[in-house]
Design a protein around this motif. Structure first.
Motif, PDB file in Angstrom:
ATOM      1  N   ALA A 195       0.829  -1.201   0.000  1.00  0.00           N
ATOM      2  CA  ALA A 195       0.000   0.000   0.000  1.00  0.00           C
ATOM      3  C   ALA A 195       0.863   1.250   0.000  1.00  0.00           C
ATOM      4  CB  ALA A 195      -0.928  -0.012   1.221  1.00  0.00           C
ATOM      5  N   LEU A 196       1.945   1.231   0.782  1.00  0.00           N
ATOM      6  CA  LEU A 196       2.835   2.386   0.834  1.00  0.00           C
ATOM      7  C   LEU A 196       3.570   2.584  -0.488  1.00  0.00           C
ATOM      8  CD1 LEU A 196       4.433   1.890   4.359  1.00  0.00           C
ATOM      9  CD2 LEU A 196       3.096   3.869   3.648  1.00  0.00           C
ATOM     10  N   ARG A 197       4.008   1.475  -1.071  1.00  0.00           N
ATOM     11  CA  ARG A 197       4.878   1.573  -2.244  1.00  0.00           C
ATOM     12  C   ARG A 197       4.200   2.310  -3.391  1.00  0.00           C
ATOM     13  NH1 ARG A 197       9.931  -0.670  -3.611  1.00  0.00           N
ATOM     14  NH2 ARG A 197      10.532   0.537  -5.443  1.00  0.00           N
ATOM     15  N   GLY A 198       2.926   2.021  -3.615  1.00  0.00           N
ATOM     16  CA  GLY A 198       2.233   2.679  -4.720  1.00  0.00           C
ATOM     17  C   GLY A 198       2.197   4.187  -4.558  1.00  0.00           C
ATOM     18  N   LEU A 199       1.874   4.661  -3.362  1.00  0.00           N
ATOM     19  CA  LEU A 199       1.783   6.109  -3.141  1.00  0.00           C
ATOM     20  C   LEU A 199       3.160   6.757  -3.153  1.00  0.00           C
ATOM     21  CD1 LEU A 199      -0.662   7.914  -2.763  1.00  0.00           C
ATOM     22  CD2 LEU A 199      -0.253   7.888  -0.316  1.00  0.00           C
ATOM     23  N   LEU A 200       4.163   6.072  -2.613  1.00  0.00           N
ATOM     24  CA  LEU A 200       5.511   6.634  -2.598  1.00  0.00           C
ATOM     25  C   LEU A 200       6.090   6.704  -4.009  1.00  0.00           C
ATOM     26  CD1 LEU A 200       6.961   4.857   0.570  1.00  0.00           C
ATOM     27  CD2 LEU A 200       6.160   7.216   0.374  1.00  0.00           C
ATOM     28  N   ASP A 201       5.830   5.678  -4.820  1.00  0.00           N
ATOM     29  CA  ASP A 201       6.291   5.728  -6.212  1.00  0.00           C
ATOM     30  C   ASP A 201       5.651   6.893  -6.952  1.00  0.00           C
ATOM     31  OD1 ASP A 201       7.962   3.574  -5.972  1.00  0.00           O
ATOM     32  OD2 ASP A 201       6.494   2.108  -6.674  1.00  0.00           O
ATOM     33  N   GLN A 202       4.375   7.116  -6.681  1.00  0.00           N
ATOM     34  CA  GLN A 202       3.681   8.227  -7.336  1.00  0.00           C
ATOM     35  C   GLN A 202       4.276   9.565  -6.920  1.00  0.00           C
ATOM     36  OE1 GLN A 202      -0.522   8.225  -6.571  1.00  0.00           O
ATOM     37  NE2 GLN A 202      -0.884  10.161  -7.616  1.00  0.00           N
ATOM     38  N   ALA A 203       4.570   9.728  -5.621  1.00  0.00           N
ATOM     39  CA  ALA A 203       5.154  10.985  -5.146  1.00  0.00           C
ATOM     40  C   ALA A 203       6.568  11.176  -5.677  1.00  0.00           C
ATOM     41  CB  ALA A 203       5.148  11.017  -3.619  1.00  0.00           C
ATOM     42  N   ALA A 204       7.302  10.077  -5.874  1.00  0.00           N
ATOM     43  CA  ALA A 204       8.691  10.177  -6.317  1.00  0.00           C
ATOM     44  C   ALA A 204       8.806  10.652  -7.755  1.00  0.00           C
ATOM     45  CB  ALA A 204       9.386   8.822  -6.155  1.00  0.00           C
ATOM     46  N   GLN A 205       7.771  10.426  -8.558  1.00  0.00           N
ATOM     47  CA  GLN A 205       7.843  10.817  -9.963  1.00  0.00           C
ATOM     48  C   GLN A 205       7.949  12.325 -10.142  1.00  0.00           C
ATOM     49  OE1 GLN A 205       4.451   9.045 -11.858  1.00  0.00           O
ATOM     50  NE2 GLN A 205       5.165   6.942 -11.527  1.00  0.00           N
ATOM     51  N   GLY A 206       7.439  13.075  -9.189  1.00  0.00           N
ATOM     52  CA  GLY A 206       7.498  14.527  -9.311  1.00  0.00           C
ATOM     53  C   GLY A 206       8.734  15.156  -8.712  1.00  0.00           C
ATOM     54  N   ARG A 207       9.622  14.347  -8.154  1.00  0.00           N
ATOM     55  CA  ARG A 207      10.832  14.883  -7.535  1.00  0.00           C
ATOM     56  C   ARG A 207      12.006  14.749  -8.494  1.00  0.00           C
ATOM     57  NH1 ARG A 207      11.561  12.397  -1.654  1.00  0.00           N
ATOM     58  NH2 ARG A 207      13.152  14.028  -1.614  1.00  0.00           N
ATOM     59  N   PRO A 208      12.997  15.660  -8.401  1.00  0.00           N
ATOM     60  CA  PRO A 208      14.146  15.592  -9.325  1.00  0.00           C
ATOM     61  C   PRO A 208      15.007  14.366  -9.045  1.00  0.00           C
ATOM     62  CG  PRO A 208      14.516  17.260  -7.628  1.00  0.00           C
ATOM     63  CD  PRO A 208      13.089  16.809  -7.482  1.00  0.00           C
ATOM     64  N   GLU A 209      15.711  13.942 -10.087  1.00  0.00           N
ATOM     65  CA  GLU A 209      16.634  12.833  -9.911  1.00  0.00           C
ATOM     66  C   GLU A 209      17.791  13.260  -9.010  1.00  0.00           C
ATOM     67  OE1 GLU A 209      17.226   9.944 -13.410  1.00  0.00           O
ATOM     68  OE2 GLU A 209      16.962  11.901 -14.338  1.00  0.00           O
ATOM     69  N   PRO A 210      18.212  12.411  -8.101  1.00  0.00           N
ATOM     70  CA  PRO A 210      19.328  12.772  -7.216  1.00  0.00           C
ATOM     71  C   PRO A 210      20.674  12.662  -7.935  1.00  0.00           C
ATOM     72  CG  PRO A 210      18.567  10.563  -6.727  1.00  0.00           C
ATOM     73  CD  PRO A 210      17.636  11.111  -7.761  1.00  0.00           C
ATOM     74  N   ARG A 211      21.704  13.128  -7.269  1.00  0.00           N
ATOM     75  CA  ARG A 211      23.047  13.121  -7.829  1.00  0.00           C
ATOM     76  C   ARG A 211      23.650  11.718  -7.801  1.00  0.00           C
ATOM     77  NH1 ARG A 211      25.520  18.127  -7.752  1.00  0.00           N
ATOM     78  NH2 ARG A 211      27.565  17.321  -7.173  1.00  0.00           N
ATOM     79  N   ASP A 212      24.584  11.508  -8.715  1.00  0.00           N
ATOM     80  CA  ASP A 212      25.438  10.325  -8.644  1.00  0.00           C
ATOM     81  C   ASP A 212      26.530  10.581  -7.613  1.00  0.00           C
ATOM     82  OD1 ASP A 212      23.938   9.299 -10.666  1.00  0.00           O
ATOM     83  OD2 ASP A 212      25.553   9.203 -12.141  1.00  0.00           O
TER      84      ASP A 212
END
Length: 820
Positions: free
Chosen positions: A78-95
């Protein structure tokens, strides 16, 4: 005077339609669940959904998320679906990558690069080293370099030869010859250009011999000075050659380094690393000058692309890519760490054995979950986290310092026996989501004050859903989503209806639907298997029923043995007739996740005494605190009814017969009161009725848990012996809304062969069990003649007369029981 005996109020059994609530999904138009739209993330959990959205959107420190729910909530999907959705709007982190620190090799340098560029840097360095291994040997073997080197060496050699020539000239003029021997230099007199033999020299006049010796001594001093200048010349030669090599190499590598740095011109740390690497290359030119040495030393670099190797002098130029977004999907990462050891959480430094010792280098630094989730979200099961030593404190340190420090557990426990590294800490920007059972959260919150500092957002998952038309429609879509997510066959309408009803049964409430979807999911999976064996394309209601029945059958061995003992009269339970001081109580046993009800005989004995009610279960330490509380409430209720003007002269003992394990809970307190009243009034209680429900000090019967299992447990015994039409169960009226009984029980009740009686007060239960009214005090303060309460009061009065005269009891004086 006492009033007339009142007719006991008639308690009607619950109608059959109150014993099982059928699902109604008529508002949904579908044939199978394939026609239903999937349920969006946490649509059935609005409270938790809003909390998670707040936590993922808040950029402030400490607004991490702690998700809690009951066991079986399946929080992770249940958590994973909502967290994946929220992560799509955040910038990619640094290498992030680690490189060699040429100034301090024990402290590798951490490089932060834009997303996806760490592998590019690694590839650029590999190509640069390959180029240097080709360019530098060619340069040093080229004619131009060889000519310049020869000219330089000749020039410096000429200086040395000139000094020796001047010395030889001086010696010749003095008539002395300087000769080179295997042991160094030697001097001898010379005449006519030839060395004078010793015999001839000894024949010379003494004055000439002395002059020759003096000349030799002077020349020896000059020779010593000349020889002292040879190391200086040699050093000058080496420095000159080194300067030449550096000059030539610097010119040769300028272009490769410039090309390697062009791609990273915007990254100052990378430029600093390349500059330090260039200086180190110029200091280690012998590694590159010889083609044989370069080829032999370059092999480990090629192997390093597949994995780290300790061998090889070129490894320090490599780039250890710790984390990269090169192959990741767009947005921030969402990482779940299933085994959060200290090394898996904050990273670790690996070692390899070499010549009997453990050695390491920066290329053996491994990323932890914090590194992989940096810039995104990390999910951790709190139970797994707390069971790993050092992990919970390490996580809190990382969140406090906002940086990742690689820690070695061996150093914590004093086992480190080799030199290790101290890599640069990496800045931490992360959202941590812990999930687990509620009890773990409350316990951690009670013992660790730092919890609220780091996890300010609580996402509390509901266990149940209101069973409204909208709730049932939502559950239907949830069932469809569950089936679709794991690739099950679609469910038809009847199967969905039956599954919703099963969800209500799992919730132990006809007006609620369970959201603990793990058991529902297991039932659906088993039904899908049954449908596949029958060659059906959809899951039907019969498949759901068969799956439920099969799960019960696999777990009910202990229930069957318990019922067998009753039916064989090993465990004594009456289902017909009536007995004084004896009642059928109901309890629930839970074994391996399977709960079932069983009747238990409760008996009571009374005699004159000091007012003490002995709970035998408590006396032998088989009764839990809640059960003991219920017995103490009985004493308060008994006193409020029958001892208004003085203490009760009563000694009573209550026991669960043939109970050999622990007993807890107060759900039998009403049954215990009925047994106590029956024993005092000497009135028999019906044995074809079983009782459950707790009671308060005002005589009100209160709701209990497991009502369905308890009813089914007594019904199974009655049905096995043969239903008489008078058998039934007394339940608290408040529990009527929880009934989701089996179909055979509902059918028996509809046919009048079994009955469920909702009881509100203890007096209603007394009247039903004894067939006589309980009775209420009249205006004169007396109970009606012929009532049960009047009989109890009269018996207590006889007990009081039978007791010897006692003075008034002092407060705090322990009750003393007089043995009959």
């Amino acid at each position: 005077m006492s009033g007339a005996t009142a007719v006991p109020p008639q308690i009607s059994p619950l109608p059959a339609d109150r014993l099982y609530r059928a699902a109604d999904i008529s508002s949904l138009a579908f044939t199978t669940t394939a026609d239903l739209a999937p349920l969006p993330g946490l649509e059935d959990q609005p409270r938790a959904r809003d909390a998670i959205r707040l936590g993922t959107a808040m950029a402030r420190d400490g607004f991490n998320i702690f998700a809690i729910g009951a066991a079986g909530s399946r929080l992770q999907p249940a958590l994973r679906g909502l967290l994946d959705q929220a992560a799509q709007g955040r910038p990619e982190p640094r290498d992030w990558a680690y490189v060699y620190n040429f100034a301090d090799p024990q402290r590798p340098i951490a490089l932060g690069l834009p997303p996806g560029r760490a592998p590019l840097l690694q590839r650029a360095i590999h190509e640069l080293i390959d180029d240097l291994r080709s360019i530098l040997p060619a340069v040093f073997e080229g004619d131009d370099y060889q000519k310049r080197r020869a000219a330089l060496l000749q020039s410096i050699q000429a200086k040395s030869e000139a000094a020796f020539a001047a010395l030889n000239q001086k010696a010749t003029e003095a008539g002395i010859a300087i000769m080179r021997t295997p042991n160094g230099f030697a001097m001898a007199p010379m005449k006519d250009g030839k060395v004078v033999p010793p015999a001839e020299f000894n024949a010379w006049p003494e004055a000439e011999q002395q002059a020759a010796r003096s000349a030799i001594e002077g020349l020896e001093h000059d020779l010593e000075e000349t020889l002292r200048g040879v190391p200086r010349v040699e050093k000058e030669q080496r420095d000159a050659v080194r300067a030449l090599d550096r000059e030539v190499a610097a010119f040769a590598i300028a272009q490769p380094f410039a090309e390697a740095g062009e791609t990273f011109a915007d990254l100052a740390p990378v430029q600093d690393f390349l500059a330090a690497m260039r200086e180190d290359v110029l200091e280690t030119l012998p590694l590159f000058a010889s083609p044989e040495v370069a080829a032999q030393a370059g092999a480990p670099l090629r192997e390093a692309r597949a994995g780290p190797r300790l061998a090889g002098p070129f490894e320090r130029y490599d780039v250890n890519v710790l984390v990269t977004q090169a192959d990741s999907a767009a947005g921030a990462p969402v990482i779940e760490e299933l085994h959060p050891t200290l090394g898996n959480l904050v990273g670790r430094i690996e070692y390899q054995q070499m010549q009997g010792a453990l050695v390491t280098n920066f290329r053996l630094i491994r990323a932890g979950a914090l590194h992989r989730a940096n810039g995104g979200t990390l999910m951790v099961d709190v139970r797994a986290l707390l069971t790993e030593p050092f992990s919970w404190p390490a996580l809190k340190r990382a969140l406090t310092q906002r940086r990742i420090v690689i820690e070695d557990v061996a150093r914590f426990v004093g086992l480190a026996a080799t030199v290790s590294l101290e890599p640069d800490p990496i800045p931490l920007d992360i959202k941590v989501v812990l999930y687990g059972e509620r009890q773990l959260y409350w316990l951690l919150e009670a013992v660790d004050p730092e919890l609220s500092r780091h996890f300010k957002v609580l996402a509390d998952f509901d266990d149940e859903l209101d069973r409204t038309p909208g709730g049932e429609a939502l559950m239907a879509r949830l069932i469809a989503s569950m089936a679709s997510r794991v690739g099950l066959r679609p469910l038809d309408r009847d199967a969905v209806t039956r599954t919703i009803e099963h969800a209500a049964r799992l919730a132990d409430d006809a007006d609620k639907l369970t959201l603990l979807v793990e058991r529902l999911g297991d039932t659906l999976a088993e039904a899908d298997h049954l449908a596949s064996q029958l060659g059906r394309d959809t899951i039907g209601c019969t498949d759901i029923d068969a799956a439920i029945a099969a799960r019960i059958h696999r777990a009910q061995r202990i229930r069957e043995r318990s019922q067998e003992m009753i039916l064989r009269d090993i465990a004594l339970i009456d289902t017909t007739g009536s007995q004084v001081g004896q009642v059928n109580g109901l309890s629930v046993l839970s074994v391996g996740g399977f709960a079932f009800g069983r009747p238990t005989r409760i008996t009571c004995q009374t005699r004159p005494g000091s007012g003490r009610i002995v709970d035998i279960e408590r006396e032998v330490k088989l009764g839990g605190p809640l059960h003991s509380k219920g017995v103490l409430i009985l004493g308060g209720l008994l006193g409020s009814r029958y001892a208004l003007d003085g203490p009760m002269s009563l000694a009573a003992s209550l026991v669960f017969e043939q109970s050999y394990g622990g007993v807890d809970g107060d759900s039998a307190s009403s049954a215990e009161f009925y047994a106590l009243v029956s024993a005092l009034a000497e009135l028999p209680l019906r044995q074809d009725l079983a009782v459950t429900g707790s009671v308060n000090q005002h005589g009100e019967v209160q709701a209990i848990g497991g009502v369905n299992e308890k009813i089914e447990g007594f019904f199974d015994i009655c049905a096995a012996r043969g239903l008489t039409g008078t058998q039934g169960v007394l339940i608290p009226a408040a529990n009527a809304q929880h009934l989701m009984l089996r179909a055979d029980i509902v059918a028996a009740c509809r046919q009048g062969r079994f009955a469920i009686y909702p009881v509100t007060t203890i007096d209603q239960g007394i009247a039903l069990l004894t067939g006589r009214p309980a009775g209420a005090r009249g205006a004169d303060g007396a109970y009606p003649t012929g009532s049960v309460n009047a009989a109890v009061e009269a018996r207590l009065a006889r007990f009081a007369k039978a007791m010897p005269h006692r003075g008034p009891e002092q407060p705090g004086t322990p009750a003393r029981e007089t043995q009959a």
